[in-house]
Every structure is written in C-alpha cells, then in structure tokens.
Design a protein around this motif. Structure first.
Motif, mmCIF file in Angstrom:
data_model
loop_
_atom_site.group_PDB
_atom_site.id
_atom_site.type_symbol
_atom_site.label_atom_id
_atom_site.label_comp_id
_atom_site.label_asym_id
_atom_site.label_seq_id
_atom_site.Cartn_x
_atom_site.Cartn_y
_atom_site.Cartn_z
ATOM 1 N N ALA A 189 -9.065 3.972 4.117
ATOM 2 C CA ALA A 189 -8.248 2.433 4.302
ATOM 3 C C ALA A 189 -6.828 2.649 3.754
ATOM 4 O O ALA A 189 -6.773 3.466 2.626
ATOM 5 C CB ALA A 189 -8.878 1.151 3.937
ATOM 6 N N VAL A 190 -5.935 1.951 4.197
ATOM 7 C CA VAL A 190 -4.495 1.958 3.589
ATOM 8 C C VAL A 190 -4.066 0.384 3.337
ATOM 9 O O VAL A 190 -4.221 -0.292 4.106
ATOM 10 C CB VAL A 190 -3.301 2.775 4.270
ATOM 11 C CG1 VAL A 190 -3.265 1.885 5.756
ATOM 12 C CG2 VAL A 190 -2.163 2.660 3.747
ATOM 13 N N ALA A 191 -3.582 0.368 1.852
ATOM 14 C CA ALA A 191 -2.936 -0.765 1.512
ATOM 15 C C ALA A 191 -1.768 -1.065 1.327
ATOM 16 O O ALA A 191 -1.122 -0.092 0.716
ATOM 17 C CB ALA A 191 -3.962 -1.252 0.275
ATOM 18 N N LEU A 192 -0.939 -2.154 1.952
ATOM 19 C CA LEU A 192 0.475 -2.399 1.561
ATOM 20 C C LEU A 192 0.605 -3.347 0.671
ATOM 21 O O LEU A 192 0.522 -4.617 0.845
ATOM 22 C CB LEU A 192 1.248 -2.569 2.940
ATOM 23 C CG LEU A 192 1.124 -1.657 3.937
ATOM 24 C CD1 LEU A 192 1.906 -2.133 5.389
ATOM 25 C CD2 LEU A 192 1.811 -0.363 3.811
ATOM 26 N N GLY A 193 0.312 -2.916 -0.667
ATOM 27 C CA GLY A 193 0.452 -3.943 -1.916
ATOM 28 C C GLY A 193 -0.439 -3.428 -3.061
ATOM 29 O O GLY A 193 -0.707 -2.409 -3.128
ATOM 30 N N GLU A 194 -0.350 -4.177 -4.149
ATOM 31 C CA GLU A 194 -1.042 -3.712 -5.283
ATOM 32 C C GLU A 194 -2.453 -3.707 -5.173
ATOM 33 O O GLU A 194 -3.179 -2.848 -5.937
ATOM 34 C CB GLU A 194 -0.432 -4.786 -6.593
ATOM 35 C CG GLU A 194 0.776 -4.963 -6.622
ATOM 36 C CD GLU A 194 1.470 -3.727 -7.402
ATOM 37 O OE1 GLU A 194 0.775 -2.903 -7.745
ATOM 38 O OE2 GLU A 194 2.667 -3.701 -7.477
ATOM 39 N N ILE A 195 -3.210 -4.211 -4.336
ATOM 40 C CA ILE A 195 -4.674 -4.478 -4.503
ATOM 41 C C ILE A 195 -5.150 -3.708 -2.944
ATOM 42 O O ILE A 195 -4.668 -4.464 -1.984
ATOM 43 C CB ILE A 195 -5.074 -5.894 -4.475
ATOM 44 C CG1 ILE A 195 -4.502 -6.541 -5.938
ATOM 45 C CG2 ILE A 195 -6.603 -5.952 -4.562
ATOM 46 C CD1 ILE A 195 -4.709 -7.805 -6.271
ATOM 47 N N MET A 196 -6.284 -3.204 -3.089
ATOM 48 C CA MET A 196 -6.744 -2.578 -1.961
ATOM 49 C C MET A 196 -7.961 -3.876 -1.767
ATOM 50 O O MET A 196 -9.143 -3.663 -2.336
ATOM 51 C CB MET A 196 -7.260 -1.250 -2.070
ATOM 52 C CG MET A 196 -8.272 -0.919 -1.081
ATOM 53 S SD MET A 196 -7.252 -0.180 0.547
ATOM 54 C CE MET A 196 -6.464 1.041 -0.251
#
Length: 258
Positions: A189-196
């Motif tokens: 998965a990919v996260a746009l932000g500090e937290i996955m």
C-alpha cells in the motif's frame, strides 16, 4: 509517431497527457485560423522530417490559465511532413495547446514540440480531468526519489514488513508498505501522510498517484536506501520493493517528456 490531420499525435497515453499538462501554465482549445510556413533559412533548428510553421489560432475555450488570454494567439509549431514533404491539413483544425505565455500580448510558446494535440471531445474531457486532478487540494506530490527503507522480520519464516519512504518535491510525506504473511501473496500500500493506516491501498492504475509512482520510481532500490540495514534485511527490502514495481507496471509513455 503518427501525425493526425489536425497536427496532434495519435495514441497518446495517460502518462503522455499528464507530462504535457503538468508543465503547462496555459492549456487552451483553439481553432487554427491561418498557417505560414517559415523559410528554412529563417526557421532555425528544425527536426528532420518537420517544417516550422507560424500559426494564428482563435481561442475557443480556456482549459487552464488566466481568464484574460487574447482571443487570437500566435505560436510556432514544427509539423511532421509526409513522404512528399507535405504538412498535414491544419487550417480550421481544432486543437488543444499546452503552452506558456510569450513575451508579447497574444504570443504563446508550446511547452514541447508536440504540445499540440487533436481536440476531439474525448481528448478535451480527458485533459480537463487530468488538470482537475493536478490542481486538487489532495493532489499527490511529485516524487523525486527514494528515501530510507526499513524491514522488520516476523516471528515465523516468510513473515515480515518493509516500509520505504519516498522523497517528494514539496517535502510532503509519502511511504510504501509491503506486508508478507506465510501462504499469502505480498500485500502493499501507499500512504500520503505521516501514518500508514488500514485504509491505505495501492494506487488505482491510470490515476495521478499511480502516474507519480510508475513514471518516477527507479527500477531497483538504491544502496543508499538500505545502507543502515543488515544484509538479510536489505535483501528482503529489495525483494519487497520489487513487488511494488512489478505491480505498478510500465507508466506507458509513448513520447519523450519535453
């Protein structure tokens, strides 16, 4: 490359259009009013098999840019010639231009030699959709490279998790996560932000986030990204990164970005 009657390229991919749109402060739908072929000794450096034209066009729709654009614009365009040295029929053609303002009122400059495409209804809607995605508040940032990778092995054989941080143009955090469990296909998965978080997913193919990744990420994990890992963890991180690259696939460019 195949030249359409309207002077645009046939078969441009999603990535091709984003490449053009992302760098163009001005995108307009125009109808070509007149063309003047420039004499070879005055045209400058023109690619082989092309002829440089001075084009006058009426703006029929502004897709991106300042509302005060001149209703009549002029620009230079290198048209591909056929086997007889003839240019395609351009007069009265409806085309989309990806451009920047010139030094004088009404003068514009194409952002790439091929930044003129046929303005079919489908192409206009596609360009509008891409531009909307580019300027959306939650638009993914441009990716400029890979940061550090980390790997944690699980308590049983075949279990583990890799996290890889991406470097972005504006510094916004973007990270990848690859999770392996015995007997299951790797999940990433990919996260746009500090937290996955649990809602993180791979990007949708043909989306702007997919484009940012598929067209920017290197084929393999560089040594600097795993410099702090043990040899075993580095090998696992490289394998997990390979899962991501394989899933993204080719970004599908058919042209060299200008």
């Amino acid at each position: 490359m195949v030249t359409q009657p309207s002077g645009g390229q046939a078969g441009l991919s999603y990535a091709d259009i984003v490449d053009l749109a992302d760098k163009a402060p001005l995108v307009a739908n125009v109808r070509i009013r007149n063309i003047i072929a420039i004499k070879p000794d005055q045209a400058g450096n023109v690619p082989a098999g092309h002829k440089r034209l001075f084009v006058e066009a009426d703006v029929t729709g502004l897709i991106r840019g300042e509302a005060g654009i001149s209703p009549l614009v002029t620009y230079l365009y290198d048209a591909k010639t056929d086997a007889r040295g003839k240019i395609p029929k351009l007069k009265k053609a409806q085309v989309i231009l990806f451009a920047r303002p010139g030094s004088r009122p009404g003068e514009i400059q194409l952002t790439a030699p091929d930044a003129q495409i046929a303005a079919t209804p489908a192409a206009v809607e596609r360009v509008k959709g891409i531009l909307s995605a580019l300027v959306a508040p939650n638009a993914p940032p441009r990716i400029v490279g890979l940061g550090d990778a980390f790997h944690v092995a699980g308590t049983i054989a075949g279990e583990g998790e890799t996290q890889i941080f991406l470097r972005t143009e504006n510094g916004d955090p973007v990270s990848l996560s690859v999770l392996r469990r015995p007997g299951q296909a790797p999940h990433w998965a990919v996260a746009l932000g500090e937290i996955m978080d649990e809602a993180a997913r791979p990007p949708e193919p043909g989306s702007l986030l997919w484009y940012r990744m598929a067209c920017s990420l290197p084929a393999t994990l560089p040594a600097r990204s795993v410099r702090t890992l043990s040899a075993q963890d580095a090998e696992a991180a490289r394998a997990d990164y390979g899962v991501v690259i394989a899933a993204l696939g080719s970004c599908g460019r058919t042209r060299v970005p200008g």
